[in-house]
Design a protein around this motif. Structure first.
Motif, PDB file in Angstrom:
ATOM      1  N   TRP A  18      43.080  58.340  34.985  1.00 31.30           N
ATOM      2  CA  TRP A  18      42.639  57.123  35.683  1.00 31.30           C
ATOM      3  C   TRP A  18      43.869  56.309  36.082  1.00 31.30           C
ATOM      4  O   TRP A  18      44.968  56.555  35.586  1.00 31.30           O
ATOM      5  CB  TRP A  18      41.689  56.281  34.827  1.00 31.30           C
TER       6      TRP A  18
ATOM      7  N   GLY B  43      53.680  46.072  36.247  1.00 33.57           N
ATOM      8  CA  GLY B  43      53.241  47.233  35.468  1.00 33.57           C
ATOM      9  C   GLY B  43      53.567  47.139  33.994  1.00 33.57           C
ATOM     10  O   GLY B  43      53.398  48.114  33.253  1.00 33.57           O
TER      11      GLY B  43
ATOM     12  N   TYR C  60      53.729  41.052  36.991  1.00 35.79           N
ATOM     13  CA  TYR C  60      54.103  41.732  35.737  1.00 35.79           C
ATOM     14  C   TYR C  60      54.732  43.113  35.992  1.00 35.79           C
ATOM     15  O   TYR C  60      55.310  43.716  35.093  1.00 35.79           O
ATOM     16  CB  TYR C  60      52.892  41.887  34.821  1.00 35.79           C
TER      17      TYR C  60
ATOM     18  N   ALA D 297      45.174  41.853  42.420  1.00 38.95           N
ATOM     19  CA  ALA D 297      44.262  41.311  43.437  1.00 38.95           C
ATOM     20  C   ALA D 297      44.849  40.073  44.115  1.00 38.95           C
ATOM     21  O   ALA D 297      44.358  39.642  45.159  1.00 38.95           O
ATOM     22  CB  ALA D 297      42.914  40.971  42.802  1.00 38.95           C
TER      23      ALA D 297
ATOM     24  N   GLY E 271      51.852  43.135  26.965  1.00 38.54           N
ATOM     25  CA  GLY E 271      52.481  42.217  26.004  1.00 38.54           C
ATOM     26  C   GLY E 271      52.836  40.877  26.648  1.00 38.54           C
ATOM     27  O   GLY E 271      52.421  39.806  26.177  1.00 38.54           O
TER      28      GLY E 271
ATOM     29  N   GLY F  94      45.288  52.639  38.744  1.00 32.23           N
ATOM     30  CA  GLY F  94      44.994  51.452  39.543  1.00 32.23           C
ATOM     31  C   GLY F  94      46.280  50.846  40.070  1.00 32.23           C
ATOM     32  O   GLY F  94      47.371  51.387  39.859  1.00 32.23           O
TER      33      GLY F  94
ATOM     34  N   ILE G  92      44.776  36.995  38.448  1.00 38.19           N
ATOM     35  CA  ILE G  92      43.967  38.140  38.872  1.00 38.19           C
ATOM     36  C   ILE G  92      44.822  39.369  39.170  1.00 38.19           C
ATOM     37  O   ILE G  92      44.381  40.292  39.863  1.00 38.19           O
ATOM     38  CB  ILE G  92      43.080  37.771  40.074  1.00 38.19           C
ATOM     39  N   ASN G  93      46.058  39.356  38.687  1.00 32.74           N
ATOM     40  CA  ASN G  93      46.885  40.548  38.728  1.00 32.74           C
ATOM     41  C   ASN G  93      47.067  41.049  40.164  1.00 32.74           C
ATOM     42  O   ASN G  93      47.243  40.253  41.067  1.00 32.74           O
ATOM     43  CB  ASN G  93      46.246  41.591  37.787  1.00 32.74           C
TER      44      ASN G  93
ATOM     45  N   SER H 113      51.676  39.228  29.052  1.00 32.85           N
ATOM     46  CA  SER H 113      50.625  38.310  29.513  1.00 32.85           C
ATOM     47  C   SER H 113      50.257  37.311  28.405  1.00 32.85           C
ATOM     48  O   SER H 113      49.682  36.259  28.691  1.00 32.85           O
ATOM     49  CB  SER H 113      49.393  39.061  30.028  1.00 32.85           C
TER      50      SER H 113
ATOM     51  N   SER I   8      49.695  53.158  39.797  1.00 27.54           N
ATOM     52  CA  SER I   8      50.135  53.750  38.527  1.00 27.54           C
ATOM     53  C   SER I   8      48.964  54.569  37.989  1.00 27.54           C
ATOM     54  O   SER I   8      47.807  54.148  38.129  1.00 27.54           O
ATOM     55  CB  SER I   8      50.527  52.629  37.555  1.00 27.54           C
TER      56      SER I   8
ATOM     57  N   PRO J 157      33.410  37.638  41.731  1.00 31.35           N
ATOM     58  CA  PRO J 157      34.780  37.421  42.213  1.00 31.35           C
ATOM     59  C   PRO J 157      34.940  36.111  42.967  1.00 31.35           C
ATOM     60  O   PRO J 157      34.083  35.746  43.779  1.00 31.35           O
ATOM     61  CB  PRO J 157      35.026  38.609  43.161  1.00 31.35           C
ATOM     62  N   ALA J 158      36.021  35.424  42.665  1.00 28.94           N
ATOM     63  CA  ALA J 158      36.331  34.190  43.397  1.00 28.94           C
ATOM     64  C   ALA J 158      36.833  34.562  44.778  1.00 28.94           C
ATOM     65  O   ALA J 158      37.614  35.505  44.935  1.00 28.94           O
ATOM     66  CB  ALA J 158      37.389  33.412  42.636  1.00 28.94           C
TER      67      ALA J 158
HETATM   68  C1  LIG Z   1      47.266  53.002  35.038  1.00 26.99           C
HETATM   69  C2  LIG Z   1      47.957  51.768  34.511  1.00 26.99           C
HETATM   70  C3  LIG Z   1      48.727  51.858  33.366  1.00 26.99           C
HETATM   71  C4  LIG Z   1      49.348  50.721  32.849  1.00 26.99           C
HETATM   72  N1  LIG Z   1      50.096  50.861  31.704  1.00 26.99           N
HETATM   73  C5  LIG Z   1      50.681  49.771  31.179  1.00 26.99           C
HETATM   74  C6  LIG Z   1      51.459  49.887  29.992  1.00 26.99           C
HETATM   75  O1  LIG Z   1      51.627  50.978  29.430  1.00 26.99           O
HETATM   76  N2  LIG Z   1      52.021  48.761  29.476  1.00 26.99           N
HETATM   77  C7  LIG Z   1      51.879  47.544  30.090  1.00 26.99           C
HETATM   78  O2  LIG Z   1      52.401  46.548  29.585  1.00 26.99           O
HETATM   79  N3  LIG Z   1      51.151  47.405  31.216  1.00 26.99           N
HETATM   80  C8  LIG Z   1      50.560  48.491  31.778  1.00 26.99           C
HETATM   81  N4  LIG Z   1      49.856  48.357  32.950  1.00 26.99           N
HETATM   82  C9  LIG Z   1      49.820  47.033  33.613  1.00 26.99           C
HETATM   83  C10 LIG Z   1      48.907  46.085  32.896  1.00 26.99           C
HETATM   84  O3  LIG Z   1      47.594  46.609  32.895  1.00 26.99           O
HETATM   85  C11 LIG Z   1      48.929  44.736  33.609  1.00 26.99           C
HETATM   86  O4  LIG Z   1      50.274  44.290  33.774  1.00 26.99           O
HETATM   87  C12 LIG Z   1      48.182  43.679  32.810  1.00 26.99           C
HETATM   88  O5  LIG Z   1      46.849  44.082  32.627  1.00 26.99           O
HETATM   89  C13 LIG Z   1      48.240  42.340  33.541  1.00 26.99           C
HETATM   90  O6  LIG Z   1      47.401  41.428  32.877  1.00 26.99           O
HETATM   91  P1  LIG Z   1      46.670  40.315  33.712  1.00 26.99           P
HETATM   92  O7  LIG Z   1      45.924  39.483  32.734  1.00 26.99           O
HETATM   93  O8  LIG Z   1      47.640  39.663  34.639  1.00 26.99           O
HETATM   94  O9  LIG Z   1      45.643  41.106  34.675  1.00 26.99           O
HETATM   95  P2  LIG Z   1      44.356  41.967  34.341  1.00 26.99           P
HETATM   96  O10 LIG Z   1      44.357  42.427  32.934  1.00 26.99           O
HETATM   97  O11 LIG Z   1      44.257  43.006  35.410  1.00 26.99           O
HETATM   98  O12 LIG Z   1      43.193  40.923  34.521  1.00 26.99           O
HETATM   99  C14 LIG Z   1      42.911  40.361  35.806  1.00 26.99           C
HETATM  100  C15 LIG Z   1      41.412  40.121  35.886  1.00 26.99           C
HETATM  101  O13 LIG Z   1      41.140  39.408  37.099  1.00 26.99           O
HETATM  102  C16 LIG Z   1      39.918  39.898  37.627  1.00 26.99           C
HETATM  103  N5  LIG Z   1      39.881  39.579  39.066  1.00 26.99           N
HETATM  104  C17 LIG Z   1      40.508  40.201  40.100  1.00 26.99           C
HETATM  105  N6  LIG Z   1      40.227  39.600  41.255  1.00 26.99           N
HETATM  106  C18 LIG Z   1      39.405  38.559  40.962  1.00 26.99           C
HETATM  107  C19 LIG Z   1      38.770  37.560  41.741  1.00 26.99           C
HETATM  108  N7  LIG Z   1      38.928  37.484  43.054  1.00 26.99           N
HETATM  109  N8  LIG Z   1      37.987  36.657  41.116  1.00 26.99           N
HETATM  110  C20 LIG Z   1      37.808  36.687  39.772  1.00 26.99           C
HETATM  111  N9  LIG Z   1      38.389  37.618  38.961  1.00 26.99           N
HETATM  112  C21 LIG Z   1      39.174  38.542  39.563  1.00 26.99           C
HETATM  113  C22 LIG Z   1      39.976  41.387  37.333  1.00 26.99           C
HETATM  114  O14 LIG Z   1      38.672  41.944  37.392  1.00 26.99           O
HETATM  115  C23 LIG Z   1      40.577  41.397  35.951  1.00 26.99           C
HETATM  116  O15 LIG Z   1      39.574  41.328  34.955  1.00 26.99           O
HETATM  117  C24 LIG Z   1      49.218  49.473  33.500  1.00 26.99           C
HETATM  118  C25 LIG Z   1      48.441  49.374  34.673  1.00 26.99           C
HETATM  119  C26 LIG Z   1      47.820  50.518  35.170  1.00 26.99           C
HETATM  120  C27 LIG Z   1      46.990  50.392  36.427  1.00 26.99           C
END
Ligand SMILES: Cc1cc2nc3c(=O)[nH]c(=O)nc-3n(C[C@H](O)[C@H](O)[C@H](O)COP(=O)(O)OP(=O)(O)OC[C@H]3O[C@@H](n4cnc5c(N)ncnc54)[C@H](O)[C@@H]3O)c2cc1C
Length: 354
Positions: free
Chosen positions: A235, A266, A264, A129, A270, A237, A126-127, A272, A145, A101-102
């Motif tokens: 599950w 939740g 985003y 985080a 799509g 998060g 990092i969503n 992203s 969620s 992790p950064a």
């Molecule tokens: C239970 C649940 C159900 C969901 N259902 C849906 C759905 O049906 N449809 C939908 O569109 N979305 C859904 N979402 C939301 C969706 O998962 C997120 O909006 C999406 O994954 C965002 O993409 P992202 O690339 O921004 O983040 P992520 O896919 O979360 O990727 C972020 C990455 O950053 C990494 N990271 C975090 N902190 C650090 C750090 N300090 N240093 C380095 N790396 C780090 C994490 O480990 C992760 O791998 C759901 C979420 C949850 C929790």
């Protein structure tokens, strides 16, 4: 979707459209609003109103009153998609460093607990985080969620007629979102988890029995035809909810070249892809069709500072949940709940409004 189709891997892409249903009288207005919004945007074919009979042709439930169908919707199996993208990135020569992790990103450097990497352009994606990170903290908060997954029940899906692969959401603010899987299971989620504090991510989001129970309650109420389906897994998060429920993409002013995308709310699986295009253009210093989108240029609404963000958000959340429960039970919500639910609108904030 073309980008997903271009992957060689089977990520369980199902182009079955998305259906929003009203499952209580108080939810009808959201259906009408969605239809009207598409018409106002000049794309009425993107949001087709369905009466109760037309909804029943896609899925039968005694509580579905009407709906709106978005034909362009599709679902994927997100873990399969992530693995497919990972394979693609490695094949293209990208070096991946996982489980590191950064801890700081600034001044052309990314720091981790065990070392630093020089990076003239840094993309922070990092969503949830990121929620406690100063550049975005006033514009985003975390909610929990949670999903439950049934055993395979293809024969029950046949009985209720849900065989078209539609993703479905109800029209609650703390919505239920549900879909079928390629192996005949039903995934039912509830976006009603706890609200975070200062961006801390802890077990409240990942061991949240109350929200898992609400997801299962939703499964039983919304799809009583699946009463015999056993829940096998649960599950969840944190999700990163922005003040207007839309993601935003910016470059941190005066801090070297640090770009970020967050918010985003939740719904990021799509969008992203679109976020990736915007972030790529920001990192390349381009001024193009991606960086000129309102997602990258709009003035951001702010949330209150902590602890007000947590306390106010918690109050509004409880009030809205009480109102939505009362609507589903066919009773009038208590005055205090109605007042609490109206607070965001009184303060002209979109978060939590229904
Ligand atoms: C239970 C649940 C159900 C969901 N259902 C849906 C759905 O049906 N449809 C939908 O569109 N979305 C859904 N979402 C939301 C969706 O998962 C997120 O909006 C999406 O994954 C965002 O993409 P992202 O690339 O921004 O983040 P992520 O896919 O979360 O990727 C972020 C990455 O950053 C990494 N990271 C975090 N902190 C650090 C750090 N300090 N240093 C380095 N790396 C780090 C994490 O480990 C992760 O791998 C759901 C979420 C949850 C929790």
């Amino acid at each position: 979707m073309p980008a997903v189709r271009a992957l060689d891997d089977d990520v369980w892409l199902r182009e079955g459209g998305m259906l929003m249903v009203s499952a209580a009288p108080g939810q009808d207005a959201a259906i009408e609003h969605a239809v009207a919004a598409a018409a106002a945007a000049g794309v009425p074919e993107q949001a087709l109103p369905l009466d109760a009979d037309a909804v029943a042709q896609r899925v039968r439930s005694p509580v579905f009153r009407r709906g709106v169908f978005f034909p362009d919707g599709a679902t994927v199996q997100p873990a399969r998609l992530v693995r497919a993208l990972r394979r693609r990135a490695i094949a293209a020569g990208v070096e991946l460093y996982e489980r590191s992790p950064a801890t700081r990103f600034a001044d052309g450097e990314v720091s981790t607990a065990r070392g630093r990497v020089g990076a003239p352009e840094i993309v922070v994606a990092i969503n949830a985080a990121a929620t406690g990170w100063r550049p975005v903290a006033r514009h985003v908060t975390n909610f929990g969620s949670y999903v439950v997954l049934t055993e395979p029940v293809p024969e029950l899906l046949d009985e209720i007629g849900w065989t078209g692969g539609e993703a479905i959401v109800d029209a609650r603010m703390f919505l239920h979102y549900f879909r079928t899987t390629n192996d005949g299971r039903v995934l039912m989620g509830s976006g009603s988890g706890p609200i975070g504090y200062r961006g801390t991510l802890d077990e409240r989001f990942t061991r949240d029995r109350a929200t898992a129970a609400r997801a299962e309650h939703g499964l039983r109420r919304l799809l009583p035809g699946l009463a015999a389906a056993r829940v096998e897994r649960a599950w969840g998060g944190p999700i990163d909810v922005s003040a207007d429920h839309l993601p935003f993409f910016k470059t941190v002013p005066g801090k070297g070249r640090v770009h970020y995308g967050v918010g985003y709310s939740g719904h990021g699986v799509g969008p992203s892809w679109l976020g990736g295009q915007i972030l790529a253009s920001l990192a390349l210093g381009r001024d193009d069709e991606w960086t000129s989108l309102p997602l990258a240029t709009r003035r951001l609404s702010s949330l209150p500072p902590e602890p007000l963000k947590r306390l106010g958000g918690g109050l509004v959340r409880s009030a809205i949940m009480a109102c939505e429960q009362a609507e589903e039970d066919g009773r009038r919500a208590p005055f205090a709940a109605r007042l609490g639910a109206a607070l965001p609108r009184l303060f002209r904030m979109e978060i939590g409004t229904r």
